[in-house]
Design an enzyme around this catalytic site. Structure first.
Site, PDB file in Angstrom:
ATOM      1  N   ARG A  92       0.846  -1.203   0.000  1.00  8.20           N
ATOM      2  CA  ARG A  92       0.000   0.000   0.000  1.00  8.20           C
ATOM      3  C   ARG A  92       0.871   1.240   0.000  1.00  8.20           C
ATOM      4  NH1 ARG A  92      -4.600  -1.398   4.473  1.00  8.20           N
ATOM      5  NH2 ARG A  92      -5.209  -3.349   3.474  1.00  8.20           N
ATOM      6  N   SER A 145      -7.894  -1.161   0.953  1.00  7.50           N
ATOM      7  CA  SER A 145      -8.919  -1.349   1.974  1.00  7.50           C
ATOM      8  C   SER A 145      -9.691  -0.062   2.279  1.00  7.50           C
ATOM      9  CB  SER A 145      -8.273  -1.938   3.228  1.00  7.50           C
ATOM     10  OG  SER A 145      -9.253  -2.340   4.134  1.00  7.50           O
ATOM     11  N   HIS A 146      -9.630   0.379   3.513  1.00  8.34           N
ATOM     12  CA  HIS A 146     -10.423   1.533   3.954  1.00  8.34           C
ATOM     13  C   HIS A 146      -9.665   2.849   3.805  1.00  8.34           C
ATOM     14  CE1 HIS A 146      -7.909  -0.207   6.987  1.00  8.34           C
ATOM     15  NE2 HIS A 146      -7.672   1.029   7.365  1.00  8.34           N
ATOM     16  N   ASP A 188     -16.303  -1.854   4.677  1.00 13.20           N
ATOM     17  CA  ASP A 188     -15.266  -0.882   4.329  1.00 13.20           C
ATOM     18  C   ASP A 188     -14.995  -0.847   2.817  1.00 13.20           C
ATOM     19  OD1 ASP A 188     -14.015  -3.346   4.119  1.00 13.20           O
ATOM     20  OD2 ASP A 188     -12.049  -2.515   4.617  1.00 13.20           O
ATOM     21  N   ASP A 202     -13.064  -2.241   0.603  1.00 10.51           N
ATOM     22  CA  ASP A 202     -12.984  -3.448  -0.218  1.00 10.51           C
ATOM     23  C   ASP A 202     -13.912  -4.554   0.278  1.00 10.51           C
ATOM     24  OD1 ASP A 202     -11.392  -3.711   2.076  1.00 10.51           O
ATOM     25  OD2 ASP A 202     -10.204  -5.297   1.152  1.00 10.51           O
ATOM     26  N   ASP A 204     -14.255  -6.150   3.209  1.00 14.25           N
ATOM     27  CA  ASP A 204     -13.916  -7.240   4.127  1.00 14.25           C
ATOM     28  C   ASP A 204     -14.199  -6.919   5.595  1.00 14.25           C
ATOM     29  OD1 ASP A 204     -11.806  -5.471   4.276  1.00 14.25           O
ATOM     30  OD2 ASP A 204     -10.224  -6.982   4.025  1.00 14.25           O
ATOM     31  N   ARG A 205     -14.280  -5.634   5.945  1.00 14.96           N
ATOM     32  CA  ARG A 205     -14.586  -5.316   7.350  1.00 14.96           C
ATOM     33  C   ARG A 205     -16.083  -5.160   7.561  1.00 14.96           C
ATOM     34  NH1 ARG A 205      -9.844  -1.345   9.686  1.00 14.96           N
ATOM     35  NH2 ARG A 205      -8.126  -2.639   8.936  1.00 14.96           N
ATOM     36  N   THR A 232      -1.711 -10.697  14.294  1.00 13.44           N
ATOM     37  CA  THR A 232      -2.594  -9.820  13.528  1.00 13.44           C
ATOM     38  C   THR A 232      -2.419 -10.055  12.028  1.00 13.44           C
ATOM     39  OG1 THR A 232      -2.596  -8.147  15.234  1.00 13.44           O
ATOM     40  CG2 THR A 232      -3.013  -7.384  13.005  1.00 13.44           C
ATOM     41  N   LYS A 259     -11.613 -11.971   5.354  1.00 15.12           N
ATOM     42  CA  LYS A 259     -12.726 -11.554   6.193  1.00 15.12           C
ATOM     43  C   LYS A 259     -13.828 -11.038   5.275  1.00 15.12           C
ATOM     44  CE  LYS A 259     -10.032  -7.516   7.259  1.00 15.12           C
ATOM     45  NZ  LYS A 259      -8.836  -7.274   8.030  1.00 15.12           N
ATOM     46  N   ARG A 290      -0.459   0.995  17.997  1.00 17.52           N
ATOM     47  CA  ARG A 290      -1.771   0.554  18.443  1.00 17.52           C
ATOM     48  C   ARG A 290      -1.661   0.014  19.862  1.00 17.52           C
ATOM     49  NH1 ARG A 290      -4.292   1.111  13.713  1.00 17.52           N
ATOM     50  NH2 ARG A 290      -3.682  -0.034  11.845  1.00 17.52           N
TER      51      ARG A 290
HETATM   52  C1  G1P Z   1      -4.794  -3.713  10.398  1.00 17.23           C
HETATM   53  C2  G1P Z   1      -5.563  -4.484  11.456  1.00 17.23           C
HETATM   54  C3  G1P Z   1      -5.516  -5.965  11.156  1.00 17.23           C
HETATM   55  C4  G1P Z   1      -6.036  -6.225   9.752  1.00 17.23           C
HETATM   56  C5  G1P Z   1      -5.280  -5.356   8.750  1.00 17.23           C
HETATM   57  C6  G1P Z   1      -5.863  -5.487   7.359  1.00 17.23           C
HETATM   58  O1  G1P Z   1      -3.441  -4.104  10.420  1.00 17.23           O
HETATM   59  O2  G1P Z   1      -5.056  -4.229  12.736  1.00 17.23           O
HETATM   60  O3  G1P Z   1      -6.284  -6.637  12.107  1.00 17.23           O
HETATM   61  O4  G1P Z   1      -5.893  -7.569   9.408  1.00 17.23           O
HETATM   62  O5  G1P Z   1      -5.351  -3.991   9.143  1.00 17.23           O
HETATM   63  O6  G1P Z   1      -7.194  -5.065   7.306  1.00 17.23           O
HETATM   64  P1  G1P Z   1      -2.291  -3.233  11.157  1.00 17.23           P
HETATM   65  O7  G1P Z   1      -2.356  -1.850  10.577  1.00 17.23           O
HETATM   66  O8  G1P Z   1      -2.678  -3.196  12.611  1.00 17.23           O
HETATM   67  O9  G1P Z   1      -1.027  -3.967  10.899  1.00 17.23           O
HETATM   68 ZN    ZN Z   2     -10.652  -3.892   4.005  1.00 16.05          ZN
END
Ligand code: G1P
Ligand code: ZN
Length: 543
Positions: free
Chosen positions: A22, A113-114, A277, A279, A281-282, A344, A376, A496
């Site tokens: 990304r 993603s988002h 979100d 794409d 998946d959330r 994660t 997801k 986080r």
């Molecule tokens: C974040 C979320 C994680 C998820 C990922 C992709 O990753 O915490 O649970 O799988 O986005 O959607 P992170 O930015 O914490 O590495």
């Molecule tokens: Zn997503």
């Protein structure tokens, strides 16, 4: 044949994060940037030659241009059959399903993603492997290494595939199919859930609202909720995918989905409110008067899943990422099935799903799904809730109250500190890490620390070891503090912090989350010294 070999120089920053590569759109627009990365994937996955490849994206700015490039490179690299979502759209779970359904050797998912979209926003590309899951650590690392040494790529010139028109064309030795982006996914959902029962529940006046946030799930929600389940057209809002997501931030949580929280708390709120979100998946789940935290949603769905058609044979196991609340652990115990704790990132669930060890899995970051796909799945979670409401006849609030009275309640919050300077974020991790050794046996608030360590995970299927997966301080079942650095950000570092507290006494089930977590916030400040080391007095985001 119109295959050209173009020479290029490597970029050194193509290391994929938690879920693919990304970067800012402008980074992807640099000459040969996308091409180099895509060629690195073809070089590392020779099985794509002669095989099937799925391509689709979340519809964000640059999606169409990127798809044109990926299609032309797939042809030049000998892919036998390319399946593309019409208009270049495929939600992440739908793409994963198509890979599985067509026995594809992989798929390119064009998504960040988002993350905000548009010329100044983000873009992303993710390679999913045969079976539909995200590329694992080993392959990801090989792709990265290859990208640093690449000196050119292969591309087919002059193919001009019309991605807006459904149908199949054959160009040289590649068959290219443009498919409806919803059909196969909708059919899959129909097999898992009792559509008649949900339709009946909706027809009896139970309100539904789904916010597609001007991202990819619009067409999916429109087809399934409105056309197949009979919800009124107004039930799906922001249903048209836009290349800038309407200027919004399609990340359904209490910040970017605040309007949904307000709706849930309003007079005449719908029985179920959901969102997904960028794409798809959330997911975010709310009911009249209540927000369901993702960790609770995972636990509550796990408890009810065996009553839904696709899951009547029972659950094999439940998996959650380490920072996710331990609510699901109590359900696993009651159902007498194993509970797996992974790092994660969804990719860690895939081996467990493939091995048939797990039926449902989820993360605190608004991600839930089951063995039906390898990603997801936002809409799946909404449909699972709808089906649960329809079979139980209960409201979301009643389901939650009943769950907490039976299993106890996990108060939970995630604090994000975004855009930190890398060294500042590292300093916090160092400071926190430095305190861990001395903590076990000592008090943290009212609780005694039973474990303080850095989480690592050995995959029981392939034996691989993932280290450095987050620092944690655990006080038995009672409380936890977890710290980790994000692997998906595109600017600076994101820290986080995850706070969790468990209460099972009936008199302790109705507190506010903020009150319940206050002692943990106090402990955090002395252990991690975030304010002192970063100059930040408060998190940017609390979800
Ligand atoms: C974040 C979320 C994680 C998820 C990922 C992709 O990753 O915490 O649970 O799988 O986005 O959607 P992170 O930015 O914490 O590495
Ligand atoms: Zn997503």
């Amino acid at each position: 044949m119109a295959i050209r070999e173009i020479s290029s120089s490597p970029y050194l920053d193509q290391k994929p994060g938690t879920a693919g590569l990304r970067k800012k759109v402008s980074v992807f627009q640099q000459p040969h940037y996308l091409e180099n990365f895509v060629q690195a994937v073809f070089d590392c996955v020779p099985a794509l030659k002669g095989a099937t490849l799925v391509i689709g994206g979340d519809g964000r700015y640059h999606n169409r241009d990127a798809i044109r490039v990926v299609v032309a490179m797939a042809m030049a690299n000998g892919v036998g059959r390319i399946i593309i979502g019409q208009g270049g759209l495929l939600s992440t779970p739908a793409a994963s399903h198509l890979i599985r359904k067509h026995d594809a050797a992989g798929g390119f998912l064009l998504t960040a993603s988002h993350n905000p979209a548009g010329p100044d926003g983000d873009f992303g590309i993710k390679f999913n492997i045969a079976g539909g899951g995200q590329a694992g650590e080993g392959l990801t690392q090989r792709i990265y290494e290859r990208s640093k040494a690449i000196d050119g790529y292969r591309i087919y010139e002059g193919a001009n595939v019309d991605i807006d028109r459904r149908g199949t064309v054959v160009i040289d030795r590649t068959s290219i199919e443009v498919v409806d982006c919803v059909d196969d996914y909708a059919e899959l959902m129909q097999g898992l859930f009792d559509f008649d029962r949900i339709a009946d529940w909706i027809s009896r006046g139970n309100g539904v609202r789904f916010d597609a946030m001007h991202a990819v799930t619009g067409p999916y929600a429109q087809r399934i909720l409105v056309e197949q389940l009979g919800a009124p057209a107004a039930a799906v809002i922001n249903a048209t995918p836009l290349s800038d997501f309407g200027g919004g931030h399609p990340d359904p949580n209490l910040v970017y989905g605040k309007h949904l929280f307000d709706l849930a708390m309003s007079e005449g709120a719908p029985a179920l409110i959901g969102a997904s979100d960028g794409d798809g998946d959330r997911n975010m789940i709310l009911g009249k008067g209540i927000f369901i935290s993702p960790g609770d949603s995972l636990a509550m769905l796990a408890a009810h899943l065996p009553r839904l058609p696709g899951y009547r044979s029972g659950l094999r196991g439940i998996a959650r990422s380490m920072p996710t609340s331990r609510a699901a652990d109590h359900v696993a115990k009651a159902l007498k099935v194993p509970l797996y704790e992974t790092p994660t990132g969804w990719k860690f669930f895939c081996n467990l799903l493939d091995a048939g060890d797990v039926t449902i899995c989820g993360e605190e970051s608004f991600g839930t799904s089951s063995s039906h796909t390898r990603e997801k799945d936002g809409l799946w979670a909404v449909l699972a809730w709808l089906n649960t409401l329809a079979v139980t006849g209960q409201s979301v609030e009643q389901i939650a109250q009943q769950h907490w009275h039976r299993y106890g309640r996990h108060y939970y919050a995630r604090h994000d500190y975004e855009g930190l300077k890398g060294p500042d974020a590292e300093a916090v991790m160092q400071a926190f890490s430095g305190t861990l050794g001395a903590l076990p046996g000592h008090k943290l608030g009212d609780w005694e620390v039973t474990l303080a360590d850095e989480f690592s995970y050995q995959d029981k299927v392939d034996g691989s070891l993932a280290t450095g997966q987050g620092l944690r301080v655990v006080c038995g079942d009672h409380a936890r503090i977890v710290l980790r650095l994000s692997g998906t950000g595109t600017q600076g570092a994101t820290l986080r912090v995850y706070l969790e507290r468990y209460e099972s006494d009936p008199s302790a089930l109705g507190w506010t989350v903020a009150d319940a977590l206050a002692p943990l916030r106090t402990a955090l400040e002395s252990l991690a010294r975030i304010g002192e080391l970063t100059g930040r007095n408060a998190p940017d985001l609390v979800t």
